[in-house]
Design a protein around this motif. Structure first.
Motif, PDB file in Angstrom:
ATOM      1  N   ARG A  78       0.841  -1.198   0.000  1.00 24.68           N
ATOM      2  CA  ARG A  78       0.000   0.000   0.000  1.00 24.68           C
ATOM      3  C   ARG A  78       0.880   1.253   0.000  1.00 24.68           C
ATOM      4  O   ARG A  78       2.026   1.225   0.464  1.00 24.68           O
ATOM      5  CB  ARG A  78      -0.904   0.016   1.223  1.00 24.68           C
ATOM      6  CG  ARG A  78      -0.175   0.190   2.540  1.00 24.68           C
ATOM      7  CD  ARG A  78      -1.095   0.563   3.689  1.00 24.68           C
ATOM      8  NE  ARG A  78      -0.373   0.671   4.945  1.00 24.68           N
ATOM      9  CZ  ARG A  78       0.346   1.737   5.325  1.00 24.68           C
ATOM     10  NH1 ARG A  78       0.458   2.777   4.524  1.00 24.68           N
ATOM     11  NH2 ARG A  78       0.976   1.760   6.487  1.00 24.68           N
ATOM     12  N   PRO A  79       0.371   2.381  -0.516  1.00 23.92           N
ATOM     13  CA  PRO A  79       1.113   3.636  -0.409  1.00 23.92           C
ATOM     14  C   PRO A  79       1.432   3.945   1.054  1.00 23.92           C
ATOM     15  O   PRO A  79       0.568   3.828   1.923  1.00 23.92           O
ATOM     16  CB  PRO A  79       0.147   4.664  -1.001  1.00 23.92           C
ATOM     17  CG  PRO A  79      -0.697   3.872  -1.944  1.00 23.92           C
ATOM     18  CD  PRO A  79      -0.873   2.527  -1.283  1.00 23.92           C
ATOM     19  N   GLY A  80       2.666   4.273   1.318  1.00 23.56           N
ATOM     20  CA  GLY A  80       3.094   4.501   2.695  1.00 23.56           C
ATOM     21  C   GLY A  80       3.599   3.242   3.377  1.00 23.56           C
ATOM     22  O   GLY A  80       4.097   3.299   4.498  1.00 23.56           O
ATOM     23  N   ILE A  95      20.415  -4.337   5.400  1.00 21.10           N
ATOM     24  CA  ILE A  95      18.965  -4.347   5.175  1.00 21.10           C
ATOM     25  C   ILE A  95      18.601  -3.109   4.373  1.00 21.10           C
ATOM     26  O   ILE A  95      18.972  -1.984   4.736  1.00 21.10           O
ATOM     27  CB  ILE A  95      18.182  -4.330   6.515  1.00 21.10           C
ATOM     28  CG1 ILE A  95      18.492  -5.580   7.340  1.00 21.10           C
ATOM     29  CG2 ILE A  95      16.678  -4.226   6.247  1.00 21.10           C
ATOM     30  CD1 ILE A  95      17.837  -5.584   8.707  1.00 21.10           C
ATOM     31  N   PHE A  96      17.915  -3.305   3.256  1.00 23.45           N
ATOM     32  CA  PHE A  96      17.380  -2.175   2.486  1.00 23.45           C
ATOM     33  C   PHE A  96      16.027  -1.829   3.092  1.00 23.45           C
ATOM     34  O   PHE A  96      15.129  -2.674   3.175  1.00 23.45           O
ATOM     35  CB  PHE A  96      17.190  -2.570   1.018  1.00 23.45           C
ATOM     36  CG  PHE A  96      17.693  -1.545   0.042  1.00 23.45           C
ATOM     37  CD1 PHE A  96      17.499  -0.188   0.278  1.00 23.45           C
ATOM     38  CD2 PHE A  96      18.349  -1.927  -1.121  1.00 23.45           C
ATOM     39  CE1 PHE A  96      17.962   0.758  -0.631  1.00 23.45           C
ATOM     40  CE2 PHE A  96      18.823  -0.988  -2.021  1.00 23.45           C
ATOM     41  CZ  PHE A  96      18.632   0.369  -1.780  1.00 23.45           C
ATOM     42  N   LEU A  97      15.889  -0.595   3.550  1.00 24.00           N
ATOM     43  CA  LEU A  97      14.624  -0.087   4.084  1.00 24.00           C
ATOM     44  C   LEU A  97      14.002   0.772   3.000  1.00 24.00           C
ATOM     45  O   LEU A  97      14.564   1.805   2.622  1.00 24.00           O
ATOM     46  CB  LEU A  97      14.881   0.711   5.359  1.00 24.00           C
ATOM     47  CG  LEU A  97      13.687   1.424   6.004  1.00 24.00           C
ATOM     48  CD1 LEU A  97      12.593   0.426   6.389  1.00 24.00           C
ATOM     49  CD2 LEU A  97      14.149   2.216   7.231  1.00 24.00           C
ATOM     50  N   ILE A  98      12.851   0.338   2.503  1.00 19.31           N
ATOM     51  CA  ILE A  98      12.218   0.946   1.334  1.00 19.31           C
ATOM     52  C   ILE A  98      10.789   1.359   1.688  1.00 19.31           C
ATOM     53  O   ILE A  98      10.014   0.540   2.212  1.00 19.31           O
ATOM     54  CB  ILE A  98      12.187  -0.057   0.163  1.00 19.31           C
ATOM     55  CG1 ILE A  98      13.602  -0.572  -0.155  1.00 19.31           C
ATOM     56  CG2 ILE A  98      11.536   0.541  -1.076  1.00 19.31           C
ATOM     57  CD1 ILE A  98      13.602  -1.895  -0.908  1.00 19.31           C
ATOM     58  N   ARG A  99      10.445   2.592   1.414  1.00 16.02           N
ATOM     59  CA  ARG A  99       9.085   3.084   1.693  1.00 16.02           C
ATOM     60  C   ARG A  99       8.413   3.493   0.396  1.00 16.02           C
ATOM     61  O   ARG A  99       8.945   4.300  -0.365  1.00 16.02           O
ATOM     62  CB  ARG A  99       9.118   4.273   2.648  1.00 16.02           C
ATOM     63  CG  ARG A  99       7.725   4.837   2.989  1.00 16.02           C
ATOM     64  CD  ARG A  99       7.846   6.027   3.936  1.00 16.02           C
ATOM     65  NE  ARG A  99       6.533   6.556   4.274  1.00 16.02           N
ATOM     66  CZ  ARG A  99       5.895   7.502   3.572  1.00 16.02           C
ATOM     67  NH1 ARG A  99       6.456   7.998   2.458  1.00 16.02           N
ATOM     68  NH2 ARG A  99       4.714   7.933   3.944  1.00 16.02           N
ATOM     69  N   LYS A 100       7.246   2.925   0.145  1.00 14.35           N
ATOM     70  CA  LYS A 100       6.485   3.286  -1.044  1.00 14.35           C
ATOM     71  C   LYS A 100       5.822   4.635  -0.821  1.00 14.35           C
ATOM     72  O   LYS A 100       5.138   4.841   0.186  1.00 14.35           O
ATOM     73  CB  LYS A 100       5.439   2.214  -1.345  1.00 14.35           C
ATOM     74  CG  LYS A 100       4.704   2.420  -2.661  1.00 14.35           C
ATOM     75  CD  LYS A 100       3.796   1.245  -2.955  1.00 14.35           C
ATOM     76  CE  LYS A 100       3.011   1.430  -4.250  1.00 14.35           C
ATOM     77  NZ  LYS A 100       2.121   0.285  -4.534  1.00 14.35           N
ATOM     78  N   LYS A 101       6.003   5.548  -1.757  1.00 12.37           N
ATOM     79  CA  LYS A 101       5.456   6.889  -1.600  1.00 12.37           C
ATOM     80  C   LYS A 101       3.942   6.878  -1.764  1.00 12.37           C
ATOM     81  O   LYS A 101       3.373   5.987  -2.363  1.00 12.37           O
ATOM     82  CB  LYS A 101       6.078   7.831  -2.644  1.00 12.37           C
ATOM     83  CG  LYS A 101       7.575   8.032  -2.492  1.00 12.37           C
ATOM     84  CD  LYS A 101       8.099   8.921  -3.617  1.00 12.37           C
ATOM     85  CE  LYS A 101       9.589   9.084  -3.558  1.00 12.37           C
ATOM     86  NZ  LYS A 101      10.107   9.891  -4.684  1.00 12.37           N
TER      87      LYS A 101
END
Length: 214
Positions: free
Chosen positions: A153-155, A207-213
């Motif tokens: 989901r976004p966020g 660890i890749f920390l990725i946040r969906k805009k």
């Protein structure tokens, strides 16, 4: 990141204690499994638990259950009513080992265990996820990402483990190895994706920390 034994012990001495079930799971994994290094371990497990508490997800997806340490760690951080984890493991021979520990943890009702190839299982999961933890076959990290990005989901967040790959990502002689190439391609894929914000945490093997805009 490599730590001295003394520094690693110092870290362990200054964080919350490992739960009894995770301590036993850690021990049994090292006794009975051929590749116990694949276990998340106490420090990473505690980080996953606290990230779950911060993100407060309803739906969590994990790729790569192994013996269940990370799934149980994340379940310990679930606080929302009805929140669950879907975890996918390709090796069905691990089922007799994993299931008793899920039951012993008391989180077996919150953890849905799926056996099979994640590339085949993911399209069958009719959910949007707030958090995804990728720790499966390094060769197909880019394929996981392509499948997952529209299911977050976004966020929402994606965490990808082992993205520093014991330093092989910066060693020229290692870059043609299929596992290393999978990690390199994934890291480049995430870097160039303007749909997400991202940062690399140099914890353990990265660890890749990725946040969906939004």
């Amino acid at each position: 990141m490599e730590y001295s034994i003394e520094l690693e012990q110092y870290i362990l001495d200054h964080i919350d204690d490992e739960s009894d079930v995770l301590k036993e799971l850690n021990r049994q994994t090292h006794i009975k499994m051929l590749q116990p290094r694949m276990l998340s371990g106490h420090v990473q497990g505690q980080i996953l638990k606290m990230l779950v508490q911060m993100i407060a997800p309803t739906n969590v997806l994990e790729i790569g259950t192994y013996t269940g340490y990370s799934a149980i760690s994340m379940a310990q951080g679930l606080e929302k009513e009805g929140a669950t984890i879907d975890t996918i493991e390709i090796n069905d021979e691990l089922e007799p080992f994993v299931k008793p520990f899920l039951e012993k943890s008391g989180f077996d009702k919150k953890i849905n265990l799926h056996f099979g190839d994640a590339l085949e299982v993911i399209p069958q999961l009719d959910k949007m996820y707030d958090l995804v933890f990728i720790d499966g076959d390094k060769r197909v990290y880019p394929e996981y990402y392509d499948l997952l990005i529209d299911k977050v989901r976004p966020g929402g967040y994606i965490l990808a483990d082992n993205i520093l790959w014991d330093g092989k990502i910066v060693q020229e002689l290692q870059k043609n190895d299929r596992y290393t190439k999978g990690i390199l391609d994934f890291n480049d894929q995430v870097k160039s994706d303007d749909r997400v914000e991202k940062v690399i945490l140099p914890i353990r093997d990265g660890i890749f920390l990725i946040r969906k805009k939004h």
